[in-house]
Motif scaffolding. Structure first.
Motif, short mmCIF file in Angstrom:
data_model
loop_
_atom_site.label_atom_id
_atom_site.label_comp_id
_atom_site.label_asym_id
_atom_site.label_seq_id
_atom_site.Cartn_x
_atom_site.Cartn_y
_atom_site.Cartn_z
N LEU A 1 -0.25 -17.22 12.83
CA LEU A 1 0.76 -16.24 12.46
C LEU A 1 1.53 -16.75 11.24
N ILE A 2 1.76 -15.86 10.27
CA ILE A 2 2.47 -16.21 9.05
C ILE A 2 3.69 -15.30 8.93
N ASN A 3 4.83 -15.90 8.64
CA ASN A 3 6.09 -15.18 8.58
C ASN A 3 6.73 -15.47 7.23
N THR A 4 6.95 -14.44 6.43
CA THR A 4 7.57 -14.65 5.12
C THR A 4 9.02 -14.19 5.14
N ILE A 5 9.78 -14.66 4.17
CA ILE A 5 11.19 -14.26 4.05
C ILE A 5 11.24 -12.94 3.30
N THR A 6 11.63 -11.88 3.99
CA THR A 6 11.67 -10.57 3.36
C THR A 6 12.84 -9.76 3.89
N ASN A 7 13.59 -9.13 3.00
CA ASN A 7 14.67 -8.25 3.46
C ASN A 7 14.26 -6.78 3.40
N THR A 8 12.92 -6.56 3.23
CA THR A 8 12.39 -5.21 3.35
C THR A 8 11.97 -5.00 4.80
N LEU A 9 10.89 -4.31 5.04
CA LEU A 9 10.48 -4.04 6.42
C LEU A 9 9.95 -5.30 7.09
N GLU B 1 -1.25 -4.95 2.98
CA GLU B 1 -2.52 -5.41 3.52
C GLU B 1 -2.98 -6.61 2.69
N TYR B 2 -3.97 -7.33 3.22
CA TYR B 2 -4.60 -8.42 2.47
C TYR B 2 -5.86 -7.89 1.78
N THR C 1 0.81 -1.23 0.00
CA THR C 1 0.00 0.00 0.00
C THR C 1 0.83 1.26 0.00
N SER C 2 2.16 1.13 0.10
CA SER C 2 3.01 2.33 0.09
C SER C 2 4.41 1.95 -0.37
N ALA C 3 5.14 2.94 -0.79
CA ALA C 3 6.53 2.71 -1.21
C ALA C 3 7.40 2.30 -0.03
#
Length: 475
Positions: free
Chosen positions: A392-400, A312-313, A305-307
């Protein structure tokens, strides 16, 4: 038995499985955090005799219905190990309770045994397993354990008999041993090519062992005393030439009637066979293969929803979800994740072919797909709440860093978590069981753990942090 660290979590910062304790090493000090979710949080520090440590493990106390929380906490212990010494710490106050010295070189693993008064040591090359009693000072020895990890052995719920896989020569063996004395109850030569592991059913009635995938579908079910009961070889009427074998197995939790009703068998072809424990036959099969025109409700897609990386889902059509899910190259290789809700009525899965999708199946009556959540990145973890249907769902992300939350009756949520960013994107999540706040959880990076809960204000979801534990400070 309690692993101290989650997947990828570092030794110097580890949580108990129930999320009530956090420990790390600072210099030559062992630092323990307790009451982490309250204003009366406590930090204790004790000196370590020898560093560096190879492992930290918590004991897991099965809570008695008549025991208070304080009584259960007083039984908890922490094990620290290095190449030559194992120290067992009591937690209240933090001090050494017992030590095991002069370990043989090359020991593979050390952990608690049936309870906090037993310590297991797996010796180099899997030559033997030593069981040390802290009450009597005596040791028992079991020769040639096949594995030095939890797929190779297990304790029966409540009564604590040990079932263990052995590999003395060419054949796999299953042996069952009495609690405390470790006297042999039964010994069975297994008709397996290469047994991959065993698991007790949560009701303590059954032991299940699965064979290597190249053997085709083969799951052996034994009674609690190690007697053969059933061999499951896959659904009837299926051509064996297309049988790619078993990836993993999972039991459903014991119900209010005290029974584990389902054994889930994950296949290398991506299917899951659900066996009812009355007969261990006539399975219901769940498939992760959907046609693009196949309609399903409650399909949610992650949308930024933002840069800045907020997300959101949004509800989407099943055709849109299936078409945007990246298929992996090459043949399917089974289910990465398979975990039941606390009551056994829901099953969450992640398939190798679509690692960014969490599938949630309803097992009430005829099993059906209840929901699916489609993400931008691969899913690292899914974790059910220990007593309510929250995921709870946890994804692999190197962003926030962010956490994703799902419940059957509510719109799923995504919230940013105020924690130090990790370039690998491998964060960990864990519910804090038995806390006063029903939905407390930990979110962890390699350097920091933060505990809190989700709240909604003016339509926006936020993570409310209650406490943070860092390996670089004592705050």
């Amino acid at each position: 038995m309690d692993a101290s660290t989650g997947p990828g979590a570092p030794l110097n910062l580890c949580l108990s499985e129930d999320g009530l304790y956090a420990a790390h090493v600072s210099g030559k000090g062992l630092v323990l955090h307790s009451n982490v979710a309250s204003e009366n949080k406590e930090v204790q520090i004790a000196r370590i005799k020898e560093i560096p440590l190879k492992s930290l493990k918590y004991s897991n106390v099965e809570r008695s219905p008549v025991a208070s929380a304080d009584e259960s906490a007083s039984q908890r212990r922490l094990l620290s190990a290095n190449d030559g010494r194992i120290s067992i710490w009591q937690l209240t106050p933090l001090e050494i309770f017992a030590e095991i010295e002069n370990l043989e070189p090359g020991s593979l693993a050390a952990d608690f045994g049936a309870d906090e008064n037993e310590v297991l040591v797996f010796h180099a090359w899997n030559t033997k397993l030593s069981v040390h009693s802290l009450e009597t000072g005596r040791s028992s020895v079991i020769k040639t354990p096949k594995f030095a990890h939890h797929f190779g052995f297990g304790y029966r719920p409540q009564t604590r008999q040990l079932a263990i896989l052995l590999k003395p020569e060419a054949s796999d063996l299953l042996t069952v041993h009495e609690s405390r004395s470790y006297e042999l109850v039964n010994r069975t030569i297994l008709p397996t090519i290469d047994a991959q592991g065993l698991k007790w059913s949560p009701d303590g009635k059954w032991i299940a062992i699965w064979d290597i995938a190249s053997a085709g579908t083969k799951v052996l079910v034994f009674t609690a005393d190690g007697q053969p009961f059933r061999t499951y070889s896959g659904p009837s009427g299926v051509d064996d030439a297309f049988d790619l074998g078993v990836k993993q197995i999972e039991w459903s939790p014991a119900t209010n009637q005290g029974l584990s009703e389902i054994l889930a068998v994950s296949k290398v072809n991506g299917n899951i066979d659900l066996l009812r424990t009355r007969t261990f036959s006539s399975p219901t099969t769940l498939s992760h293969v959907f046609q693009t025109d196949q309609q399903c409700s409650n399909i949610w897609r992650e949308r930024y929803t933002s840069a800045a990386g907020d997300a959101e889902y949004v509800e989407t059509s099943s055709s849109s979800a299936w078409s945007m899910s990246p298929e992996s190259a090459g043949p399917p290789r089974g289910v990465l994740t398979m975990t039941f809700s606390h009551d056994g009525l829901l099953l969450a899965t992640v398939d190798t072919a679509r690692q960014n999708v969490v599938w949630i199946w309803s097992l009430e009556g005829t099993p059906t797909l209840a929901s699916a959540l489609v993400h931008e990145q691969p899913v690292r973890q899914v974790a059910w709440h220990p007593s309510t249907p929250q995921l709870l769902i946890n994804t692999i992300t190197n962003t926030l860093p962010a956490i994703r939350w799902w419940s059957p009756q509510d719109h799923p949520l995504i919230a940013r978590v105020p924690i130090q960013r990790n370039e690998s994107g491998k964060y960990d999540v864990r519910w804090a069981a038995g806390s006063d706040t029903d939905s407390l959880f930990w979110y962890s990076s390699p350097e920091q753990h933060v505990i809190g809960y989700l709240s909604t204000r003016d339509g926006a979801v936020e993570f409310e942090a209650l406490n943070s534990v860092s390996s670089k400070s004592l705050s």
